[in-house]
Design an enzyme around this catalytic site. Structure first.
Site, short mmCIF file in Angstrom:
data_model
loop_
_atom_site.label_atom_id
_atom_site.label_comp_id
_atom_site.label_asym_id
_atom_site.label_seq_id
_atom_site.Cartn_x
_atom_site.Cartn_y
_atom_site.Cartn_z
N THR A 139 0.82 -1.22 0.00
CA THR A 139 0.00 0.00 0.00
C THR A 139 0.85 1.26 0.00
O THR A 139 0.47 2.26 -0.61
CB THR A 139 -0.93 -0.02 1.24
N SER A 177 1.55 -7.70 -0.83
CA SER A 177 2.55 -8.50 -0.12
C SER A 177 2.19 -9.99 -0.02
O SER A 177 3.08 -10.81 0.19
CB SER A 177 2.82 -7.93 1.28
N THR A 234 1.71 -4.28 4.28
CA THR A 234 1.56 -4.59 5.70
C THR A 234 0.97 -5.98 5.95
O THR A 234 1.12 -6.53 7.05
CB THR A 234 0.65 -3.54 6.40
N ASP A 235 0.29 -6.53 4.94
CA ASP A 235 -0.44 -7.79 5.19
C ASP A 235 0.46 -8.94 5.64
O ASP A 235 0.10 -9.71 6.52
CB ASP A 235 -1.22 -8.22 3.93
N1 ASP Z 1 -3.12 -3.90 2.27
C1 ASP Z 1 -1.79 -4.17 2.07
C2 ASP Z 1 -0.82 -3.17 2.67
O1 ASP Z 1 -1.12 -2.68 3.71
C3 ASP Z 1 -1.40 -4.62 0.75
C4 ASP Z 1 -0.17 -5.43 0.93
O2 ASP Z 1 0.06 -5.98 1.99
O3 ASP Z 1 0.61 -5.46 -0.02
O4 ASP Z 1 0.21 -2.86 2.16
#
Ligand code: ASP
EC number: 3.5.1.1
Length: 363
Positions: A41, A86, A118-119
């Protein structure tokens, strides 16, 4: 508490932050810092919000351009490692990030910032923590809101991560995670909420530092000695399923996995309470262990440790341990999967797996 002051950062916060012209330095005076981009993100924008959704659009230079004045704080060396959500990152992408970090640390950078979705960030951070044997910090960061959001948090997280890398007090603690003004050990951090900006927390131990007004305030250093394992060969594709157990779970998923076409390298059970299964699930798990596949049980509660010597009922942790299952201690099921993968790649036998979990899980 100890605050690492860095005058260069005073007043530098977020997108478009300004510093006085007199504070700018010749590039050659600036401390070198490496930045690797892995998507997520923090690198995403949604130009037509709601229409197509957010997709990766920023590379490492683009991330730094979100805070132009950062260029007068450090001499950045960048690498684009991946540009994806991710959950689509592979372990080999992370090993490429590790190569970049090593190469940069050997050439003298203060530390390495890795921008990541973050995932799965906590898993990647723990994976590299098991493989990182240098004092320079690797700092994982990310964002909960995209570049096109009014509450965009990426720029501040990038600034804070560069601060963390430059703080002397953050050296020698392995891999760190920095978001929302907090710094956590990779060893303790968990994504605790699907939408909050301060989602990364260390439920059992708290952050190692907080960043306030341009200072990194270090609270504590881990007493726990870090374990560093040999880097797996590529391609690295461990097959270690995590099975969540709970009410009415008789072990059918577990039995199906063990009897499937591909035998798992190991299995992790995300178990109830302090590490408890139904008696029938415990029997299935015991059979799998007897056939030579390591089975680890962690608590699925979200924090705390497994027990070792409290419950002796069928499916209680004392019985599981007697049957050869390995308690994860304070490690989460996700961390257990990462640790098992590296151990299997290192050809660890069952005694070595137990020793590693006792050390990493602190039991
Ligand atoms: N929602 C996710 C983020 O916070 C997408 C990911 O993990 O790539 O980055």
């Amino acid at each position: 508490m100890r605050a690492d002051g860095d005058a260069a950062f005073a007043g530098l916060s977020g997108r478009g932050a300004r510093r006085s012209a007199s504070a700018s330095k010749d590039l050659t005076d600036l401390p070198p810092v490496a930045v690797g981009a892995l998507g997520g993100t923090i690198a995403m924008s949604a130009p037509r919000q709601g229409a197509t959704g957010a997709v990766p659009s920023l590379d490492a230079e683009g991330l730094l351009d979100m805070v132009p004045r950062l260029r007068s704080v450090a001499d950045f060396r960048v690498r684009n490692i991946s540009a994806t959500g991710s959950a689509s990152l592979s372990f080999d992408d992370l090993l490429n990030a590790l190569d970049f970090a090593k190469e940069q640390a050997e050439s003298g950078v203060a530390g390495i910032v890795l921008a990541h979705g973050t995932d799965t960030l906590e898993e990647s951070a723990y994976f590299l923590d098991l493989l990182w044997d240098r004092p320079e910090p690797i700092v994982f960061t990310g964002a909960m809101n995209t570049e096109s959001s009014i509450t965009q948090d990426g720029p501040q997280n990038i600034v804070d991560s560069v601060q963390t890398v430059l703080a002397n007090s953050m050296r020698g603690m392995g891999v760190l995670v920095c978001l929302a003004g907090q710094v956590h050990l990779a060893h303790t951090v968990v994504k605790t909420n699907s939408t909050d900006l301060a989602t990364f927390q260390s439920p059992d131990w708290g952050p190692v530092a907080r960043i306030v007004e341009g200072n990194v305030h270090a609270a504590w250093r881990p007493a726990h000695r870090r374990m560093v394992l040999a880097t797996p060969e590529r391609p690295y594709k461990p097959y270690i399923p995590v099975v969540e157990t709970g009410l009415g779970n008789e072990g059918r998923t577990l039995a199906a996995l063990a009897g499937g076409d591909t035998t798992p390298d190991a299995i992790v059970l995300a178990a109830s309470g302090a590490g408890h299964l139904s008696s029938s699930c415990a029997d299935v798990a015991a059979g799998i262990v007897a056939d030579g596949t390591p089975v680890v049980f962690a608590t699925h509660t979200g924090s705390g440790s497994t027990f070792r010597r409290t419950y002796g009922y069928a499916g209680g942790e004392m019985v599981l341990i007697r049957k050869g299952l390995i308690p994860a201690g304070f490690l989460t099921a996700r961390q257990s999967r990462i640790l098992l993968g590296v151990l299997v790649a290192n050809h660890a036998d069952i005694a070595a797996v137990k020793r590693a979990f006792r050390h990493e899980g602190q039991w």
